[in-house]
Scaffold this motif. Structure first.
Motif, short mmCIF file in Angstrom:
data_model
loop_
_atom_site.label_atom_id
_atom_site.label_comp_id
_atom_site.label_asym_id
_atom_site.label_seq_id
_atom_site.Cartn_x
_atom_site.Cartn_y
_atom_site.Cartn_z
N LEU A 1 0.85 -1.19 0.00
CA LEU A 1 0.00 0.00 0.00
C LEU A 1 0.88 1.23 0.00
N SER A 2 0.45 2.24 -0.77
CA SER A 2 1.20 3.48 -0.83
C SER A 2 0.30 4.57 -0.27
N VAL A 3 0.79 5.26 0.75
CA VAL A 3 -0.03 6.25 1.46
C VAL A 3 0.55 7.63 1.23
N LEU A 4 -0.29 8.55 0.81
CA LEU A 4 0.15 9.93 0.61
C LEU A 4 -0.55 10.80 1.63
N VAL B 1 -4.28 11.93 1.97
CA VAL B 1 -4.66 12.39 0.63
C VAL B 1 -5.07 11.22 -0.24
N ASP B 2 -4.34 10.14 -0.10
CA ASP B 2 -4.58 9.04 -1.03
C ASP B 2 -3.97 7.76 -0.48
N ILE B 3 -4.72 6.65 -0.58
CA ILE B 3 -4.14 5.34 -0.27
C ILE B 3 -4.39 4.46 -1.49
N ALA B 4 -3.32 3.89 -2.05
CA ALA B 4 -3.51 3.08 -3.25
C ALA B 4 -2.67 1.83 -3.16
N GLU B 5 -3.14 0.77 -3.80
CA GLU B 5 -2.34 -0.44 -3.83
C GLU B 5 -1.36 -0.35 -5.00
N ARG B 6 -0.15 -0.80 -4.77
CA ARG B 6 0.87 -0.74 -5.82
C ARG B 6 1.35 -2.15 -6.11
N PRO B 7 1.77 -2.41 -7.33
CA PRO B 7 2.33 -3.74 -7.59
C PRO B 7 3.64 -3.94 -6.84
N LEU B 8 3.87 -5.15 -6.37
CA LEU B 8 5.12 -5.45 -5.66
C LEU B 8 6.26 -5.50 -6.67
N SER B 9 7.41 -5.02 -6.26
CA SER B 9 8.58 -5.09 -7.15
C SER B 9 9.50 -6.20 -6.68
N MET B 10 10.46 -6.56 -7.53
CA MET B 10 11.43 -7.58 -7.13
C MET B 10 12.22 -7.11 -5.93
#
Lengths: 394, 679
Positions: free
Chosen positions: B595-598, B650-659
């Motif tokens: 999760l990415s939280v702004l 401001v915003d909470i979004a799911e992000r793809p996991l990276s290696m």
């Protein structure tokens, strides 16, 4: 301490100390560098000290005695008993000796002709053939000198005996008649013409010319190569502080080496030291500062450690060998080479070394050489200071 | 994502930013070569400014000039109001600057201990003794180096060297720090650690930072940045602004047959990548739905699965910008469709089923069994085991010093293992003869080209080494030139080639004797993204069309997604071994979604979220990343935690996991497990 720092904005002791002590720790902890610093000079001293001898002794030789008489054997013994020659045996035929000569097992052979004794007793001259290996002219010349000296003394004693018997004179009276002008030679400064006495002090000169620039250039360029020089560029250390701090460990190392080399020359090789030790010590430090300066100038131009090594070897080894008076005295050099020798610092320190060791002279006689070394040191460090920049173009 | 308005709102305090550095019209030349041309830049107090670009972009030249350790040719560099135009003026600002040059720990003194290194830097800067003691203690504890105070620097790990470098740069409390590629070659765990320490320290002391990097995925760490390429700035601004320069959508999908899908897509779209079995297409100027439709339309008649739109990443934008400016090294006649050139490799078509997991034992091309290599006391490779099937692209992923190169050298027969064994094409490499060497190709880390020979001469030399006949040599030269897109470069000296071209030539030389198995050691390091993608295209075709087995090493986490299968290496061991997708799935199961939280106050929020027990909480510029198994519930928790602290979300979004997420998680798990065992 703090007040001292404020007193002078340009030279800060703490920063110099930081650079110097860091450098020192790096040198003593890096095994390779440590070996280069302290072991190589000593090894050079040993190698050259034992290797670079100009004395011709124990020259292997053989005798072909075609007469085989009492007198011919007597003649042969003159050589066999000499410390300059190493008698390998009698031979019958020259052909037997050829393989030994080509294998360097013999350097010389003497042929005593038939009727040697008879001819001499009859008062007729005899020719003894001496064959000397001429591949090394220097050695051949020296050997020829020994042979003539032995031959001359044999002839003399033969004649002395002959005349004293014939005229009933005392042998020493006969000698005075036969050789009215006697040559009395006394070698100054090196009575027994022991070449190591002269070589060992000159080796101190040569090694202290080669080693400090090598270490210094390597030490400075190493920082350039690794990138740690950027710590210096980016910091508030002034150029002067950096150079003093960076170079003083190398001056110290070379001074320690100078002491070691002195001990070797004095006690291992037995070279006499007749001069003023304090004067010699100070002059040596000046010389070491001077040669460290050569390393500094090399390091400004070299970008890699390999380049630093090659350049410092070229600019020091050649002058150390050719233009310093180690092998050939400066006045015997060609005109062009003499000019080159006068332009390089090695020659002046050679004067100081020989003066201190063998001649026993001090500042009173050697001050011009000291002055020139001082000028050298100033020029080299000034050049290094001006060429070194904390904000280079590449 | 990608809403500039939000970014502006949440930016730094509204008061006018104070400028720390102002550069205009900057030009730096090395003899005739222009390293940087006409560059303008402004850095504000308190921000982390990034310079992103591949090797040779001019980052180091600019950075050194700003640190006052390199003179330049034109323009002005103004720091703290002082114009840096001479050594003297540079000295004026140096007390206020900390500079860390490029090269991991290279500027430190290997034989000095950690503490001695710090003391040296402090003495150079005249830090008073009591002040030094205080700062040293603090910095050592923040970087967790205090336990290693007396250890010589040469015995530190890469990550520790990097942290020590940072401590030495910060010891005089500069106002501006300038770091040249501080994270290159460091493992991802240390990299994250480094960034979090750095951001903490900078914030606490209000330090401004200028940092360069070659990793595109580090862009999110910066407040503002310049994207550089070949001495010019391609774009600058906040990361989100730069992403918005090339609007569009990345569509990822599975297609069958894949090769046909790729060539179809390449007719329409500039950026098409094959990541294992996944295709990745950048559709410019289209919103997600429209982009998916466009891709579907282009692939009419080809089976499509799992099609998904996503926001573009910085590398996509960068490559798009390069295409816009025609700065790519694509030759016009470059073979985009197929490798079958004038004298093609005999087509050995690989059946797709040979890639399936139940492959037969005979399908195994490379096998490592408990492979171990010790150098003295140091264990470079520690009992690693893995299998690579024929036609597979297998990647060894890890930081510098993880043991990748040693592993590949053992499998090549260059090094003998201390214990265990490696098999290549069924032959034990400990006692492999010459014939096996004729069946494998090897491209070493440094490209092993002869710099003073031309392109053709290099290829001819390698043909000679492998004993090819004159006719074969002629054929293979033509094939290599065609395959690697080297036409026009034939007579150029290898030393003068651009990095990407040189790399393709090296690949060609490694392939000249038609090996069935190819080993590549760090083939792409230092090459720009366009060159890297082109290289991967070739590898993909070699593997899919010609059935060549490829084993390679890389330290680019993002690049590893191209591999069919990956082994993560850490400190000589393999931490995980699966396909990139499987690894991410496994992480999702074990640790959850990303999760990415702004928020308006990211720093306060970070502390609060850490306290409330979330996993993997980390700050990326203004966004906070964390892991959660149940995103829905987590979002509620986050809102309530932050709401209590009066922090607006401001915003909470799911992000793809990276290696990188995978790697960091796996290594930390491993370390945790070991600590548990010790205790």
């Amino acid at each position: 301490m703090k007040r001292m720092m404020n007193m002078n904005r340009f030279i800060n002791i703490r920063r110099i100390w930081a650079v110097a002590s860091k450098e020192w720790l790096e040198i003593v902890r890096d095994r390779l560098f440590f070996a280069l610093s302290f072991i190589v000079p000593v090894v050079l001293m040993l190698l050259f000290g034992f290797g670079l001898s100009f004395d011709v002794e124990n020259l292997p030789f053989a005798i072909i005695d075609r007469d085989n008489s009492a007198l011919s054997r007597d003649y042969a013994f003159q050589y066999i008993n000499s410390r300059y020659f190493d008698f390998k045996g009698y031979a019958f035929d020259q052909r037997d000796l050829d393989p030994l000569l080509t294998d360097n097992k013999l350097r010389m052979f003497i042929v005593i002709p038939e009727h040697f004794q008879k001819q001499l007793l009859n008062g007729r001259p005899v020719t003894v053939q001496t064959h000397i290996d001429g591949t090394y002219p220097f050695r051949a010349n020296t050997a020829k000198g020994y042979v003539s000296a032995i031959n001359h003394s044999f002839s003399m004693s033969l004649m002395t005996g002959h005349f004293s018997k014939r005229y009933g004179l005392r042998p020493d009276n006969v000698q005075t008649i036969l050789q009215p002008v006697k040559l009395g030679v006394r070698y100054l400064y090196n009575q027994s013409l022991n070449s190591i006495w002269s070589v060992a002090p000159k080796l101190i000169m040569a090694i202290l010319l080669i080693s400090p620039p090598f270490l210094t250039a390597l030490g400075v360029v190493r920082e350039k190569e690794s990138g740690s020089i950027y710590n210096i560029y980016a910091s508030t250390v002034s150029r002067l502080e950096f150079l003093i701090g960076k170079l003083s460990p190398y001056v110290l190392i070379s001074s320690i080496n100078a002491v070691l080399l002195f001990v070797f020359a004095r006690f291992l090789y037995g070279a006499p030291f007749k001069g003023d030790l304090l004067f010699f010590a100070l002059a040596t430090v000046l010389y070491v500062i001077c040669t460290t300066g050569i390393g500094l100038v090399v390091s400004v131009f070299a970008k890699t450690q390999v380049a630093a090594m090659i350049v410092s070897a070229i600019v020091t080894v050649v002058p150390a060998a050719l233009y310093s008076g180690v092998i050939i005295p400066i006045p015997s050099l060609s005109e062009y080479a003499q000019v080159a020798a006068h332009l390089l610092p090695a020659m002046y320190y050679t004067q100081i070394v020989l003066g201190s060791f063998l001649k026993g002279v001090g500042l009173a006689a050697l001050w011009p050489d000291v002055l020139i070394l001082g000028i050298y040191a100033v020029i080299l460090f000034l050049a290094g200071y001006l060429l070194f920049t904390k904000r280079p173009r590449a | 994502m990608g809403c500039a308005a939000v970014v502006k709102e949440s930016g730094r305090s509204p008061k006018a930013a104070v400028s720390v550095a102002r550069i205009s019209g900057f030009v730096k030349k090395y003899r005739q070569n222009v390293a940087v041309r006409n560059l303008d830049l402004e850095i504000h107090a308190g921000e982390i400014y990034g310079l992103i670009g591949p090797d040779g972009a001019g980052k180091s030249s600019l950075i050194k000039a700003m640190a006052g350790v390199l003179s330049f040719d034109q323009g002005t560099v103004n720091l703290f109001g002082t114009n840096i135009d001479s050594e003297k003026s540079a000295e004026i600002v140096k007390p206020r600057i900390g500079f860390m040059p490029q090269g991991l720990g290279l500027n430190l003194y290997p034989n000095l201990s950690v503490e001695e290194n710090i003391n040296f830097f402090a003495s150079l800067r005249l830090v008073p003794a009591d002040e030094l003691a205080r700062r040293k203690q603090k910095l050592l504890s923040v970087t967790r180096l205090d336990r290693f105070k007396d250890r010589p620097m040469k015995n530190l790990s890469g990550g520790m060297k990097q942290k020590l470098g940072l401590v030495c740069t910060l010891i005089h409390e500069p106002e501006l720090i300038i770091l040249d590629e501080p994270t290159t070659g460091v493992d991802p765990v240390s990299r994250r650690d480094f960034w979090s320490i750095l951001t903490d320290l900078l914030r606490e002391q209000g330090i401004t930072a200028l940092i360069s990097t070659a990793y595109m995925d580090e862009a999110t760490r910066f407040h503002r940045m310049s994207l550089m390429f070949e001495g010019e700035v391609m774009a600058k601004g906040e990361p989100d602004d730069i992403l918005n320069l090339v609007p569009g959508t990345v569509v990822s999908l599975h297609a069958d047959p894949q090769a046909r899908a790729v060539s179809r897509l390449k007719e329409q779209f500039l950026q098409v990548e094959s990541l294992g079995s996944t295709l990745r297409v950048f559709v410019e100027n289209k919103l997600p739905n429209a982009a998916v439709q466009a891709v579907v339309a282009a692939l009419d008649g080809i089976g499509i699965k799992d099609i998904q739109p996503a926001a573009p990443e910085l590398e996509d934008v960068f490559v798009a910008l390069l295409h816009q400016r025609h700065l790519t090294d694509d030759a016009p006649d470059c073979p985009q469709d197929s490798l079958s050139g004038p004298a093609a490799l005999q087509p050995v078509t690989l059946k797709p089923e040979s890639l399936n997991p139940d492959a037969l034992e005979s399908d195994i091309a490379i096998k490592a069994e408990a492979l171990t290599k010790n150098f003295g006391d140091f264990c470079a490779v520690d009992k690693i085991s893995f299998c690579v099937r024929q036609g597979e692209i297998f990647g060894l992923l890890g930081a510098n010093g993880a043991g990748k190169t040693t592993a590949i050298k053992i499998l090549n027969g260059i090094l003998t293992p201390t214990s265990g064994y490696g098999q290549v094409a069924g032959v034990d490499m400990r006692c492999a003869g010459k014939d096996i060497k004729n069946r494998i190709g090897y491209m070493s880390q440094l490209f092993s080209l002869y710099q003073d020979l031309t392109v053709v001469e290099n290829i001819r030399l390698y043909s000679g080494i492998y004993g090819l006949s004159r006719r074969e040599t002629r054929e293979r030269i033509a094939w290599v030139i065609h395959m690697a897109g080297l036409s026009g470069y034939e007579k150029k000296l290898a030393g003068r080639l651009p990095m990407g071209v040189g790399q393709r030539l090296a690949l060609g030389c490694a392939l000249v004797h038609r090996p069935r198995i190819l080993f590549l050691d760090e083939p792409t390091s230092g090459v720009d993204p366009v060159g890297r993608r082109r290289f991967w295209d070739i590898l993909f075709k070699l593997s899919r069309e010609d059935g060549v087995t490829i084993m390679l090493t890389t330290h680019y986490m993002s690049e590893s997604e191209h591999c069919d299968r990956l082994a993560l290496m850490y400190a000589g061991r393999i931490v995980a071994d699966a396909s990139p997708l499987e690894m991410k799935e496994a992480l999702k199961n074990d640790a959850g979604h990303l999760l990415s939280v702004l928020t308006g106050q990211p720093l306060v929020a970070l502390k609060q979220l850490e306290k409330s027990g979330f996993d993997g909480v980390a700050l990326f510029s203004k966004r906070i990343h964390l892991l959660s198994k149940d995103p829905g519930a987590a979002e509620k928790t986050i809102r309530s935690v932050l709401g209590r602290g009066r922090i607006d979300v401001v915003d909470i979004a799911e992000r793809p996991l990276s290696m990188e997420d995978v790697f960091v998680y796996r290594v930390l798990e491993l370390e945790k497990g070991e600590k548990g065992l010790e205790a």
